[in-house]
Design a protein around this motif. Structure first.
Motif, PDB file in Angstrom:
ATOM      1  N   GLY A   9      11.522  -1.261   3.322  1.00 46.45           N
ATOM      2  CA  GLY A   9      10.349  -0.400   3.291  1.00 46.45           C
ATOM      3  C   GLY A   9      10.331   0.530   4.496  1.00 46.45           C
ATOM      4  N   GLY A  10       9.203   1.205   4.673  1.00 49.38           N
ATOM      5  CA  GLY A  10       9.096   2.162   5.767  1.00 49.38           C
ATOM      6  C   GLY A  10       9.288   1.514   7.132  1.00 49.38           C
ATOM      7  N   ILE A  11       8.650   0.382   7.355  1.00 42.53           N
ATOM      8  CA  ILE A  11       8.781  -0.300   8.643  1.00 42.53           C
ATOM      9  C   ILE A  11      10.217  -0.809   8.817  1.00 42.53           C
ATOM     10  N   GLU A  43       0.811  -1.219   0.000  1.00 41.64           N
ATOM     11  CA  GLU A  43       0.000   0.000   0.000  1.00 41.64           C
ATOM     12  C   GLU A  43       0.844   1.269   0.000  1.00 41.64           C
ATOM     13  N   CYS A  44       2.123   1.119   0.083  1.00 42.15           N
ATOM     14  CA  CYS A  44       3.038   2.266   0.097  1.00 42.15           C
ATOM     15  C   CYS A  44       3.225   2.790  -1.331  1.00 42.15           C
ATOM     16  N   PRO A  45       3.239   4.112  -1.504  1.00 40.98           N
ATOM     17  CA  PRO A  45       3.434   4.626  -2.860  1.00 40.98           C
ATOM     18  C   PRO A  45       4.879   4.442  -3.359  1.00 40.98           C
ATOM     19  N   VAL A  46       5.799   4.267  -2.438  1.00 39.41           N
ATOM     20  CA  VAL A  46       7.214   4.241  -2.804  1.00 39.41           C
ATOM     21  C   VAL A  46       7.724   2.808  -3.012  1.00 39.41           C
ATOM     22  N   TYR A  47       7.430   1.931  -2.087  1.00 43.32           N
ATOM     23  CA  TYR A  47       8.019   0.592  -2.093  1.00 43.32           C
ATOM     24  C   TYR A  47       7.891  -0.152  -3.432  1.00 43.32           C
ATOM     25  N   THR A 106       4.272   4.333  10.998  1.00 40.52           N
ATOM     26  CA  THR A 106       5.612   4.400  10.411  1.00 40.52           C
ATOM     27  C   THR A 106       6.114   5.826  10.201  1.00 40.52           C
ATOM     28  N   PRO A 107       5.278   6.747   9.675  1.00 41.50           N
ATOM     29  CA  PRO A 107       5.818   8.103   9.515  1.00 41.50           C
ATOM     30  C   PRO A 107       6.241   8.732  10.847  1.00 41.50           C
ATOM     31  N   LYS A 108       5.477   8.465  11.884  1.00 43.46           N
ATOM     32  CA  LYS A 108       5.841   9.014  13.195  1.00 43.46           C
ATOM     33  C   LYS A 108       7.172   8.411  13.680  1.00 43.46           C
ATOM     34  N   THR A 158      13.634   8.208   2.421  1.00 46.12           N
ATOM     35  CA  THR A 158      12.961   7.634   1.254  1.00 46.12           C
ATOM     36  C   THR A 158      11.472   7.498   1.538  1.00 46.12           C
ATOM     37  N   CYS A 159      11.072   7.722   2.780  1.00 45.86           N
ATOM     38  CA  CYS A 159       9.665   7.672   3.193  1.00 45.86           C
ATOM     39  C   CYS A 159       9.083   9.068   3.053  1.00 45.86           C
ATOM     40  N   THR A 160       7.968   9.190   2.324  1.00 42.77           N
ATOM     41  CA  THR A 160       7.369  10.513   2.135  1.00 42.77           C
ATOM     42  C   THR A 160       6.517  10.932   3.333  1.00 42.77           C
ATOM     43  N   LEU A 161       6.411  10.076   4.321  1.00 41.40           N
ATOM     44  CA  LEU A 161       5.632  10.357   5.528  1.00 41.40           C
ATOM     45  C   LEU A 161       4.146  10.530   5.219  1.00 41.40           C
ATOM     46  N   CYS A 162       3.700   9.898   4.130  1.00 45.18           N
ATOM     47  CA  CYS A 162       2.324  10.120   3.676  1.00 45.18           C
ATOM     48  C   CYS A 162       1.284   9.455   4.575  1.00 45.18           C
ATOM     49  N   GLY A 163       1.679   8.429   5.318  1.00 44.42           N
ATOM     50  CA  GLY A 163       0.754   7.825   6.282  1.00 44.42           C
ATOM     51  C   GLY A 163      -0.197   6.786   5.719  1.00 44.42           C
ATOM     52  N   ARG A 164      -0.007   6.399   4.467  1.00 42.85           N
ATOM     53  CA  ARG A 164      -0.930   5.431   3.886  1.00 42.85           C
ATOM     54  C   ARG A 164      -0.786   4.055   4.547  1.00 42.85           C
ATOM     55  N   CYS A 165       0.427   3.712   4.893  1.00 44.24           N
ATOM     56  CA  CYS A 165       0.689   2.408   5.513  1.00 44.24           C
ATOM     57  C   CYS A 165      -0.043   2.256   6.845  1.00 44.24           C
ATOM     58  N   VAL A 166      -0.172   3.351   7.581  1.00 44.14           N
ATOM     59  CA  VAL A 166      -0.776   3.286   8.920  1.00 44.14           C
ATOM     60  C   VAL A 166      -2.194   2.752   8.822  1.00 44.14           C
ATOM     61  N   TYR A 221      15.430  -2.562  -2.548  1.00 47.67           N
ATOM     62  CA  TYR A 221      16.580  -1.639  -2.590  1.00 47.67           C
ATOM     63  C   TYR A 221      16.389  -0.559  -1.534  1.00 47.67           C
ATOM     64  N   TRP A 222      15.113  -0.358  -1.162  1.00 46.80           N
ATOM     65  CA  TRP A 222      14.803   0.494  -0.013  1.00 46.80           C
ATOM     66  C   TRP A 222      14.902  -0.406   1.213  1.00 46.80           C
ATOM     67  N   GLY A 223      16.121  -0.717   1.612  1.00 47.14           N
ATOM     68  CA  GLY A 223      16.255  -1.583   2.758  1.00 47.14           C
ATOM     69  C   GLY A 223      17.620  -2.208   2.837  1.00 47.14           C
TER      70      GLY A 223
HETATM   71  S1  SF4 Z   1       4.415   6.862   5.252  1.00 47.22           S
HETATM   72 FE1  SF4 Z   1       4.184   4.657   4.919  1.00 47.22          FE
HETATM   73  S2  SF4 Z   1       3.105   4.502   2.950  1.00 47.22           S
HETATM   74 FE2  SF4 Z   1       3.924   6.580   3.075  1.00 47.22          FE
HETATM   75  S3  SF4 Z   1       5.941   6.480   2.059  1.00 47.22           S
HETATM   76 FE3  SF4 Z   1       6.305   6.134   4.258  1.00 47.22          FE
HETATM   77  S4  SF4 Z   1       6.255   3.923   4.472  1.00 47.22           S
HETATM   78 FE4  SF4 Z   1       5.309   4.364   2.507  1.00 47.22          FE
END
Ligand code: SF4
Ligand code: SF4
Lengths: 235, 416
Positions: free
Chosen positions: B341-343, B324-328, B381-383, B364-372, B334-336
């Motif tokens: 990934g973010g986690i 569900e992450c936009p980046v992973y 994860t963003p926090k 590399t995490c946009t802090l978008c919060g979609r993963c939460v 390679y993000w790891g």
């Molecule tokens: S906040 Fe979560 S979904 Fe958004 S980029 Fe970071 S890890 Fe991916």
């Protein structure tokens, strides 16, 4: 009572966004004080983990505001000043903070937006994280104003509101890995926006605008800012 | 700061890989469909997840107590308990058990990746076979896993056919069924000839010392029951108080990973035994004679001390956040480093890799919060990432360009 417009660094340094906003404010006849032109809200400091420095910056920003209300076109400025100042940095905010989408919705309700011109387009809206999922869920206001523009055929993306997919520009990724940011945006446009036949993708965040714009390469999708969309519909 | 440059180069390279893009689009679509279906069929999974989250927090807040309890339970069951403070202690323990000149079959386990275990086992002159198909492919390619559940998610079938053909000594077609069939044939006798099977665990319960292993292929079942010795390497965050909690975890992990049920669940509490001849207990009837259970800390207690970072220890490795992450999906593992990934950011910082490796990941995490929104354990994860960035700042590990922007603000009031 005059309000304050907190422009923010990215709007200030992007002529398309800055000029349109100034023009818009002139056309709706709003009087305002200008803030945030030479004083950053401090978001980049928080993003770089510099909490102490961010707190100093927050104090300077709060001291610079002389109006009871500030309106900002930047969701990051909005969120940082309204929520992070008091909650994360412990700096009191003695004024009201609005995002531009809330402000224009008020203008719409008061009949102050003269939306008379036809803007024939198939349009959708990208929810920025910091006024949406990560912020206060400001979802309805931007949609209400965009749908009021004559000629606009508004369509909704599959993943919107609290489920929106990121533009890729946040969190300083755009500064560290700009090509990755652009690809995140490109992926969104290719996978979600293009299949709906959307011609105009609207955002209400300077980072989303810049980043989606970068990511729209190779497609017919035009990325514009919400204020620009309103100007196109105003007489 | 070379780390940042090297990292950036790798990220930009994988961005251009059309196969990764295509494969991950397909993977994301099918994951979403399966997950939505699983949660529709079992709507109570959400409630179960909430309860499990509280249980996990209870363990994370009382590691000492639960580690002790679990080790005791393991011992009571005639399995052999060990506690390893870090990776090198774990390696020492494993070296003593394994020795040299052995054949080892391995079930997929990220915890063993923390130790670079395969590399060490080979250095000690043992032969190691990864038995999960994805891991097997990755091992043959001398690459590393790019997804926690689907390690070879980024490798096209033609490439698999090419490497399999090489060991087969004949041309194999790029047909997934035929390729899986070849791996099955090739690995079949390894399970039975192996001296030792090594696994991780999805959970271990502190009441009966029962190890939960959840899988679809059946290789874990074979790796842990055919060889005479089974070693399980388990991170202490995998401890759950009771068997019932383990069943709950099974349900939650399966549904959030997009399955109505997983094909196989192995519950292992003790070595194999029989008393059928004159009531004399003999160990090693049909299954392993020895069961070695290694509980490993390796930075977890340290992570548990930070009120924000500790929530990362709830992770069940269901993989939902990654899809569900936009980046992973654009850059995969390679993000790891070992964790991705973010986690993977807090896990890399505290458990495997350290803050240097975590630094470029954190930006590399946009802090978008979609993963939460999609995480069964509600891990923010963003926090956590923002918190890790604070520590990176203290350690002087912020990317140089971002340092410049920050300095501009302090000097001129604005970043640019
Ligand atoms: S906040 Fe979560 S979904 Fe958004 S980029 Fe970071 S890890 Fe991916
Ligand atoms: S962070 Fe949450 S969604 Fe991601 S793997 Fe762990 S438990 Fe699953």
């Amino acid at each position: 009572m005059a309000i304050g417009i907190f422009f923010g660094c990215t709007t200030r340094s992007t002529p398309y966004l800055y000029d349109n906003l100034v023009e818009f404010l002139k056309r709706v006849g709003v009087e305002y004080e200008s803030y945030g032109l030479d004083l950053c809200c401090g978001a980049p400091l928080i993003l770089a983990g510099k909490i102490k420095e961010a707190k100093e910056q927050a104090k300077k920003v709060v001291a610079s505001i002389k109006t009871d209300v500030i309106v900002t076109p930047c969701p990051h400025c909005y969120f940082i000043i309204k929520h992070e100042y008091p909650e994360k940095l412990g700096v009191e905010v003695p004024f009201k903070v609005l995002h531009i989408t809330q402000f224009v919705k008020d203008l719409l309700d008061q009949g102050k937006l003269k939306l008379k011109e036809n803007f024939e387009t198939i349009m959708t809206y990208h929810d920025p994280c910091y006024i949406g999922r990560q912020g206060d869920g400001i979802y309805d206001e931007p949609r209400a104003v965009l749908k009021s523009i004559p000629g606009v055929k508004y369509v909704e993306l599959e993943h919107t509101r609290e489920d929106t997919t990121c533009c890729g520009g946040g969190g300083f990724v755009r500064a560290f890995l700009p090509r990755l940011s652009a690809e995140v945006a490109h992926e969104k446009i290719e996978r979600e926006v293009k299949p709906l036949g959307v011609e105009t993708l609207v955002s209400s965040c300077p980072f989303c605008y810049l980043n989606l714009n970068d990511g729209s390469y190779g497609t017919e999708v035009k990325v514009i800012d919400l204020i620009d969309a309103l100007l196109k519909g105003m007489e | 700061m070379d780390e940042f440059k090297i990292y950036k180069k790798q990220i930009y390279k994988v961005l251009k890989d059309p196969f990764t893009r295509r494969a991950l689009r397909r993977a994301v679509d099918s994951f979403r469909k399966n997950r939505d279906n699983a949660l529709k069929v079992f709507p109570y999974a959400k409630k179960e997840a909430e309860i499990l989250k509280k249980t996990k927090d209870e363990v994370i807040d009382n590691f000492d107590h639960y580690v002790e309890k679990t080790l005791k339970a393991v011992e009571q069951m005639h399995a052999i308990p060990y506690y390893a403070r870090d990776a090198s202690e774990a390696l020492e323990i494993i070296k003593k058990i394994v020795g040299t000149g052995k054949t080892i079959v391995k079930a997929k386990s990220i915890t063993s990746e923390e130790l670079d275990l395969n590399q060490h086992l080979e250095e000690w002159d043992n032969k190691v076979y990864e038995t999960d198909l994805g891991e097997f492919i990755v091992q043959l390619l001398k690459s590393r896993p790019m997804h926690i559940l689907a390690p070879a998610v980024n490798i096209p079938r033609e490439k698999v056919a090419e490497i399999f053909s090489e060991i087969a000594g004949e041309e194999l077609p790029a047909d997934p069924a035929r390729l899986a069939g070849f791996a099955r044939e090739f690995l079949r006798d390894k399970f039975f000839k192996a001296d030792i099977g090594i696994s991780g665990a999805n959970a271990i319960t502190s009441d009966t010392g029962t190890i939960f292993l959840i899988e679809n292929e059946g290789n874990i079942r074979l790796s842990t029951s055919a060889p005479p010795v089974h070693i399980a390497i388990i991170g202490i965050e995998k401890i759950l108080p009771t068997l019932k909690d383990g069943m709950r975890l099974l349900e939650v992990v399966s549904r959030y990973a997009g399955y109505l049920a997983m094909s196989y669940v192995s519950l292992i509490s003790a070595p194999s035994k029989t008393g059928d001849i004159e009531k004399v207990v003999v160990y090693g009837a049909h299954g392993p004679k020895e069961l070695h259970v290694i509980l490993m800390d390796n930075g977890r207690t340290e992570a548990a001390k930070d009120p924000i970072v500790k929530t990362a220890l709830r992770c069940l490795r269901c993989g939902a956040c990654m899809y569900e992450c936009p980046v992973y999906p654009l850059i995969t593992g390679y993000w790891g480093y070992k964790y991705m990934g973010g986690i993977g950011i807090p896990w890399t910082a505290y458990v495997s890799g350290g803050f240097e490796k975590a630094a470029p990941m954190a930006f590399t995490c946009t802090l978008c919060g979609r993963c939460v929104k999609y995480c069964p354990m509600e891990i923010d994860t963003p926090k956590i990432t923002e918190r890790i960035r604070e520590i990176l700042n203290e350690k002087g590990l912020i990317p140089p360009y971002i340092e410049d922007l920050a300095r501009n603000i302090e000097e001129k009031g604005v970043p640019y």
